[in-house]
Design a protein around this motif. Sequence first.
Motif, PDB file in Angstrom:
ATOM      1  N   SER A   1      47.465 -38.970 -43.887  1.00 56.76           N
ATOM      2  CA  SER A   1      48.718 -39.703 -43.930  1.00 56.76           C
ATOM      3  C   SER A   1      49.821 -38.706 -44.235  1.00 56.76           C
ATOM      4  N   SER A   2      50.799 -38.612 -43.367  1.00 54.91           N
ATOM      5  CA  SER A   2      51.838 -37.603 -43.497  1.00 54.91           C
ATOM      6  C   SER A   2      52.737 -37.878 -44.692  1.00 54.91           C
ATOM      7  N   ARG A   3      52.796 -36.885 -45.590  1.00 53.17           N
ATOM      8  CA  ARG A   3      53.726 -36.927 -46.717  1.00 53.17           C
ATOM      9  C   ARG A   3      54.588 -35.680 -46.656  1.00 53.17           C
ATOM     10  N   GLY A   4      54.915 -35.258 -45.483  1.00 51.99           N
ATOM     11  CA  GLY A   4      55.661 -34.018 -45.330  1.00 51.99           C
ATOM     12  C   GLY A   4      54.691 -32.881 -45.075  1.00 51.99           C
ATOM     13  N   LEU A   5      55.217 -31.706 -44.856  1.00 54.48           N
ATOM     14  CA  LEU A   5      54.405 -30.552 -44.522  1.00 54.48           C
ATOM     15  C   LEU A   5      54.128 -29.730 -45.770  1.00 54.48           C
ATOM     16  N   ARG A   6      53.177 -30.195 -46.563  1.00 65.57           N
ATOM     17  CA  ARG A   6      52.802 -29.450 -47.757  1.00 65.57           C
ATOM     18  C   ARG A   6      52.152 -28.148 -47.327  1.00 65.57           C
ATOM     19  N   GLY A   7      52.585 -27.037 -47.939  1.00 61.77           N
ATOM     20  CA  GLY A   7      51.998 -25.751 -47.608  1.00 61.77           C
ATOM     21  C   GLY A   7      52.541 -25.140 -46.336  1.00 61.77           C
ATOM     22  N   SER A   8      53.537 -25.764 -45.717  1.00 56.80           N
ATOM     23  CA  SER A   8      54.024 -25.249 -44.434  1.00 56.80           C
ATOM     24  C   SER A   8      54.742 -23.921 -44.589  1.00 56.80           C
ATOM     25  N   THR A   9      55.328 -23.638 -45.744  1.00 54.09           N
ATOM     26  CA  THR A   9      55.973 -22.349 -45.948  1.00 54.09           C
ATOM     27  C   THR A   9      54.930 -21.245 -45.903  1.00 54.09           C
ATOM     28  N   LEU A  10      53.820 -21.431 -46.593  1.00 51.75           N
ATOM     29  CA  LEU A  10      52.741 -20.453 -46.551  1.00 51.75           C
ATOM     30  C   LEU A  10      52.221 -20.306 -45.129  1.00 51.75           C
ATOM     31  N   GLU A  11      51.985 -21.413 -44.456  1.00 48.02           N
ATOM     32  CA  GLU A  11      51.503 -21.356 -43.081  1.00 48.02           C
ATOM     33  C   GLU A  11      52.485 -20.611 -42.183  1.00 48.02           C
ATOM     34  N   ASP A  12      53.767 -20.881 -42.334  1.00 46.16           N
ATOM     35  CA  ASP A  12      54.781 -20.167 -41.545  1.00 46.16           C
ATOM     36  C   ASP A  12      54.729 -18.664 -41.806  1.00 46.16           C
ATOM     37  N   MET A  13      54.573 -18.290 -43.074  1.00 42.57           N
ATOM     38  CA  MET A  13      54.513 -16.869 -43.425  1.00 42.57           C
ATOM     39  C   MET A  13      53.263 -16.213 -42.838  1.00 42.57           C
ATOM     40  N   VAL A  14      52.133 -16.899 -42.923  1.00 40.94           N
ATOM     41  CA  VAL A  14      50.898 -16.357 -42.357  1.00 40.94           C
ATOM     42  C   VAL A  14      51.043 -16.239 -40.831  1.00 40.94           C
ATOM     43  N   ASN A  15      51.609 -17.260 -40.196  1.00 47.00           N
ATOM     44  CA  ASN A  15      51.791 -17.211 -38.740  1.00 47.00           C
ATOM     45  C   ASN A  15      52.711 -16.058 -38.327  1.00 47.00           C
ATOM     46  N   GLN A  16      53.796 -15.843 -39.069  1.00 46.52           N
ATOM     47  CA  GLN A  16      54.701 -14.724 -38.767  1.00 46.52           C
ATOM     48  C   GLN A  16      54.000 -13.389 -38.974  1.00 46.52           C
ATOM     49  N   THR A  17      53.209 -13.301 -40.038  1.00 48.10           N
ATOM     50  CA  THR A  17      52.443 -12.083 -40.297  1.00 48.10           C
ATOM     51  C   THR A  17      51.466 -11.825 -39.154  1.00 48.10           C
ATOM     52  N   ASN A  18      50.768 -12.868 -38.715  1.00 49.76           N
ATOM     53  CA  ASN A  18      49.809 -12.722 -37.616  1.00 49.76           C
ATOM     54  C   ASN A  18      50.491 -12.280 -36.331  1.00 49.76           C
ATOM     55  N   GLU A  19      51.682 -12.835 -36.058  1.00 49.26           N
ATOM     56  CA  GLU A  19      52.434 -12.433 -34.859  1.00 49.26           C
ATOM     57  C   GLU A  19      52.807 -10.954 -34.931  1.00 49.26           C
ATOM     58  N   GLN A  20      53.228 -10.523 -36.113  1.00 48.68           N
ATOM     59  CA  GLN A  20      53.607  -9.120 -36.268  1.00 48.68           C
ATOM     60  C   GLN A  20      52.387  -8.205 -36.106  1.00 48.68           C
ATOM     61  N   TYR A  21      51.255  -8.584 -36.690  1.00 51.54           N
ATOM     62  CA  TYR A  21      50.032  -7.799 -36.522  1.00 51.54           C
ATOM     63  C   TYR A  21      49.638  -7.721 -35.044  1.00 51.54           C
ATOM     64  N   GLU A  22      49.788  -8.840 -34.326  1.00 53.03           N
ATOM     65  CA  GLU A  22      49.456  -8.842 -32.899  1.00 53.03           C
ATOM     66  C   GLU A  22      50.392  -7.931 -32.117  1.00 53.03           C
ATOM     67  N   GLN A  23      51.696  -8.019 -32.385  1.00 59.04           N
ATOM     68  CA  GLN A  23      52.673  -7.178 -31.691  1.00 59.04           C
ATOM     69  C   GLN A  23      52.416  -5.689 -31.928  1.00 59.04           C
ATOM     70  N   LEU A  24      51.933  -5.364 -33.123  1.00 54.73           N
ATOM     71  CA  LEU A  24      51.638  -3.971 -33.459  1.00 54.73           C
ATOM     72  C   LEU A  24      50.264  -3.535 -32.944  1.00 54.73           C
ATOM     73  N   GLY A  25      49.511  -4.467 -32.349  1.00 58.19           N
ATOM     74  CA  GLY A  25      48.193  -4.155 -31.819  1.00 58.19           C
ATOM     75  C   GLY A  25      47.142  -3.951 -32.901  1.00 58.19           C
ATOM     76  N   LEU A  26      47.386  -4.482 -34.090  1.00 58.56           N
ATOM     77  CA  LEU A  26      46.468  -4.291 -35.215  1.00 58.56           C
ATOM     78  C   LEU A  26      45.426  -5.396 -35.339  1.00 58.56           C
ATOM     79  N   ALA A  27      45.774  -6.603 -34.903  1.00 55.21           N
ATOM     80  CA  ALA A  27      44.868  -7.739 -35.069  1.00 55.21           C
ATOM     81  C   ALA A  27      45.246  -8.840 -34.089  1.00 55.21           C
ATOM     82  N   LEU A  28      44.281  -9.699 -33.843  1.00 56.01           N
ATOM     83  CA  LEU A  28      44.523 -10.909 -33.062  1.00 56.01           C
ATOM     84  C   LEU A  28      43.917 -12.056 -33.865  1.00 56.01           C
ATOM     85  N   ILE A  29      44.774 -12.799 -34.533  1.00 57.74           N
ATOM     86  CA  ILE A  29      44.360 -13.896 -35.403  1.00 57.74           C
ATOM     87  C   ILE A  29      45.000 -15.179 -34.894  1.00 57.74           C
ATOM     88  N   GLN A  30      44.185 -16.216 -34.729  1.00 51.43           N
ATOM     89  CA  GLN A  30      44.663 -17.495 -34.219  1.00 51.43           C
ATOM     90  C   GLN A  30      44.561 -18.587 -35.280  1.00 51.43           C
TER      91      GLN A  30
END
Length: 177
Positions: free
Chosen positions: A5-34
Amino acid sequence: MSTWSSRGLRGSTLEDMVNQTNEQYEQLGLALIQKVPTPITPVRIDKESRHITLAYFEKLSTVDYIGAVQGIPVCFDAKECSVDTFPLQNIHEHQMDFMAKFQKQQGIAFLIIHYSHKNIFYYMQFQEIMVYWQRMKAGGRKSFRFDELNPNYIMSLKNHHFIPYLDFIQKELAESS
């Protein structure tokens, strides 16, 4: 069957940070995390906003993220904690089973825990999670305290949003060899 049941996006800030980190790692050719999508069946949708407000989980999810770092398979879950005591009920049995099997296949499993009230990020190795998990299973504490953690695995953010977890994978590998 479990419901969401949606009560807002709890933890979405952490998820956003992890997703941005993963994108940067991918762009640098260091990792591919989905990000692993959680399979849900919508039950109720708000027609105005077109947001799902009630859904059923189709099956148990494994972990939040999975991929490879320089040929090494990795999987991890990102967890938020707003107090000094982390309840182990936030980690599910099926997640522990999956991470254990992943480790047996020569992968690296871990948690990223954001202690939001301290703005501290922690890299928790699977072996450390297992210590607390087994303690709970043996009738001990159903949580672990911040002061029990290894201070060598506290991560400092880079550029206010980049979580340098690859540094800690490297540290874990160096310590295990």
